[in-house]
Design a protein around this motif. Structure first.
Motif, PDB file in Angstrom:
ATOM      1  N   ASP A  26       0.785  -1.235   0.000  1.00  0.00           N
ATOM      2  CA  ASP A  26       0.000   0.000   0.000  1.00  0.00           C
ATOM      3  C   ASP A  26       0.818   1.288   0.000  1.00  0.00           C
ATOM      4  OD1 ASP A  26      -2.413  -1.486   0.015  1.00  0.00           O
ATOM      5  OD2 ASP A  26      -2.241  -1.728   2.186  1.00  0.00           O
ATOM      6  N   GLN A  27       2.110   1.202  -0.291  1.00  0.00           N
ATOM      7  CA  GLN A  27       2.939   2.399  -0.406  1.00  0.00           C
ATOM      8  C   GLN A  27       3.480   2.470  -1.829  1.00  0.00           C
ATOM      9  OE1 GLN A  27       5.732   2.850   2.745  1.00  0.00           O
ATOM     10  NE2 GLN A  27       6.625   4.699   1.892  1.00  0.00           N
ATOM     11  N   GLU A  28       3.481   3.667  -2.410  1.00  0.00           N
ATOM     12  CA  GLU A  28       3.895   3.822  -3.808  1.00  0.00           C
ATOM     13  C   GLU A  28       5.407   3.995  -3.920  1.00  0.00           C
ATOM     14  OE1 GLU A  28       2.979   6.870  -7.395  1.00  0.00           O
ATOM     15  OE2 GLU A  28       1.246   5.975  -6.373  1.00  0.00           O
ATOM     16  N   ASP A  90       4.065  -0.488 -14.910  1.00  0.00           N
ATOM     17  CA  ASP A  90       3.325   0.612 -14.318  1.00  0.00           C
ATOM     18  C   ASP A  90       2.024   0.118 -13.683  1.00  0.00           C
ATOM     19  OD1 ASP A  90       3.302   3.372 -13.746  1.00  0.00           O
ATOM     20  OD2 ASP A  90       1.788   3.692 -15.286  1.00  0.00           O
ATOM     21  N   GLY A  91       1.825   0.473 -12.418  1.00  0.00           N
ATOM     22  CA  GLY A  91       0.563   0.195 -11.747  1.00  0.00           C
ATOM     23  C   GLY A  91       0.428  -1.157 -11.090  1.00  0.00           C
ATOM     24  N   ILE A  92       1.450  -2.009 -11.119  1.00  0.00           N
ATOM     25  CA  ILE A  92       1.278  -3.308 -10.463  1.00  0.00           C
ATOM     26  C   ILE A  92       1.135  -3.109  -8.960  1.00  0.00           C
ATOM     27  CG2 ILE A  92       2.453  -4.623 -12.261  1.00  0.00           C
ATOM     28  CD1 ILE A  92       4.802  -4.960 -10.329  1.00  0.00           C
ATOM     29  N   VAL A  93       0.376  -4.004  -8.355  1.00  0.00           N
ATOM     30  CA  VAL A  93       0.114  -3.952  -6.920  1.00  0.00           C
ATOM     31  C   VAL A  93       0.761  -5.181  -6.293  1.00  0.00           C
ATOM     32  CG1 VAL A  93      -1.672  -3.959  -5.138  1.00  0.00           C
ATOM     33  CG2 VAL A  93      -2.046  -2.728  -7.295  1.00  0.00           C
ATOM     34  N   VAL A  94       1.693  -4.933  -5.389  1.00  0.00           N
ATOM     35  CA  VAL A  94       2.467  -6.004  -4.770  1.00  0.00           C
ATOM     36  C   VAL A  94       2.206  -5.998  -3.271  1.00  0.00           C
ATOM     37  CG1 VAL A  94       4.779  -6.967  -4.480  1.00  0.00           C
ATOM     38  CG2 VAL A  94       4.232  -5.643  -6.538  1.00  0.00           C
ATOM     39  N   LYS A  95       2.005  -7.190  -2.733  1.00  0.00           N
ATOM     40  CA  LYS A  95       1.801  -7.366  -1.291  1.00  0.00           C
ATOM     41  C   LYS A  95       2.826  -8.375  -0.788  1.00  0.00           C
ATOM     42  CE  LYS A  95      -2.266  -5.213  -0.914  1.00  0.00           C
ATOM     43  NZ  LYS A  95      -2.488  -4.060  -0.076  1.00  0.00           N
ATOM     44  N   SER A  96       3.357  -8.113   0.394  1.00  0.00           N
ATOM     45  CA  SER A  96       4.304  -9.050   0.981  1.00  0.00           C
ATOM     46  C   SER A  96       3.568 -10.284   1.486  1.00  0.00           C
ATOM     47  CB  SER A  96       5.074  -8.390   2.127  1.00  0.00           C
ATOM     48  OG  SER A  96       4.206  -7.937   3.129  1.00  0.00           O
ATOM     49  N   GLY A  97       4.305 -11.370   1.633  1.00  0.00           N
ATOM     50  CA  GLY A  97       3.729 -12.605   2.152  1.00  0.00           C
ATOM     51  C   GLY A  97       3.595 -12.547   3.658  1.00  0.00           C
ATOM     52  N   THR A  98       2.596 -13.206   4.195  1.00  0.00           N
ATOM     53  CA  THR A  98       2.337 -13.189   5.635  1.00  0.00           C
ATOM     54  C   THR A  98       2.336 -14.604   6.185  1.00  0.00           C
ATOM     55  OG1 THR A  98      -0.050 -13.257   5.270  1.00  0.00           O
ATOM     56  CG2 THR A  98       0.958 -11.081   5.453  1.00  0.00           C
ATOM     57  N   THR A  99       2.187 -14.709   7.494  1.00  0.00           N
ATOM     58  CA  THR A  99       2.138 -16.033   8.116  1.00  0.00           C
ATOM     59  C   THR A  99       0.820 -16.720   7.790  1.00  0.00           C
ATOM     60  OG1 THR A  99       1.272 -15.089  10.148  1.00  0.00           O
ATOM     61  CG2 THR A  99       3.646 -15.424  10.046  1.00  0.00           C
ATOM     62  N   LEU A 100       0.855 -18.035   7.825  1.00  0.00           N
ATOM     63  CA  LEU A 100      -0.354 -18.821   7.605  1.00  0.00           C
ATOM     64  C   LEU A 100      -1.277 -18.649   8.808  1.00  0.00           C
ATOM     65  CD1 LEU A 100       1.248 -22.125   6.309  1.00  0.00           C
ATOM     66  CD2 LEU A 100      -0.024 -20.455   4.958  1.00  0.00           C
TER      67      LEU A 100
END
Length: 113
Positions: A26-28, A90-100
């Motif tokens: 959520d940060q550009e 341009d514009g891809i949205v990436v999220k980090s992986g989290t715990t199960l």
């Protein structure tokens, strides 16, 4: 960009490339079109790309050639994408992986997996 080589002692001044914007958790951020997502994140000072699914310990780039799967992230809703071989656009949205979820961790522990 915070940590990018633009004048290399052997290669000289690197050519200008097209800048693109993308988001990570959520940060550009900015990167160069076509470079790997891992390179763009490193240039922006991002070292932790995910946490271990069970222990929650931080994980980042390890091999940087697509073999180890340590740099898995969620790209535009696709889980498990390797940042080291995914080109920035341009514009891809990436999220980090989290715990199960706790229930999955408990199931694995109790079933020897």
């Amino acid at each position: 960009m915070t940590e990018r080589i633009i004048n290399h002692p052997v290669l000289g001044v690197l050519p200008s490339m097209e800048k693109v914007s993308f988001t990570f958790d959520d940060q550009e951020y900015e990167g160069y079109k076509g470079e790997s997502l891992a390179a763009a994140l490193l240039a922006n000072g991002i070292r932790t790309l995910r946490v271990h699914e069970e222990s929650g310990l931080p994980r980042g780039i390890y091999c940087n050639i697509g073999h180890c799967f340590e740099c898995r992230v969620n790209v535009n809703g696709l889980e498990g994408e390797r940042a080291c071989i995914t080109p920035v656009s341009d514009g891809i949205v990436v999220k980090s992986g989290t715990t199960l979820p706790t229930t999955v961790r408990d199931w694995r522990k109790n079933n020897g997996k």
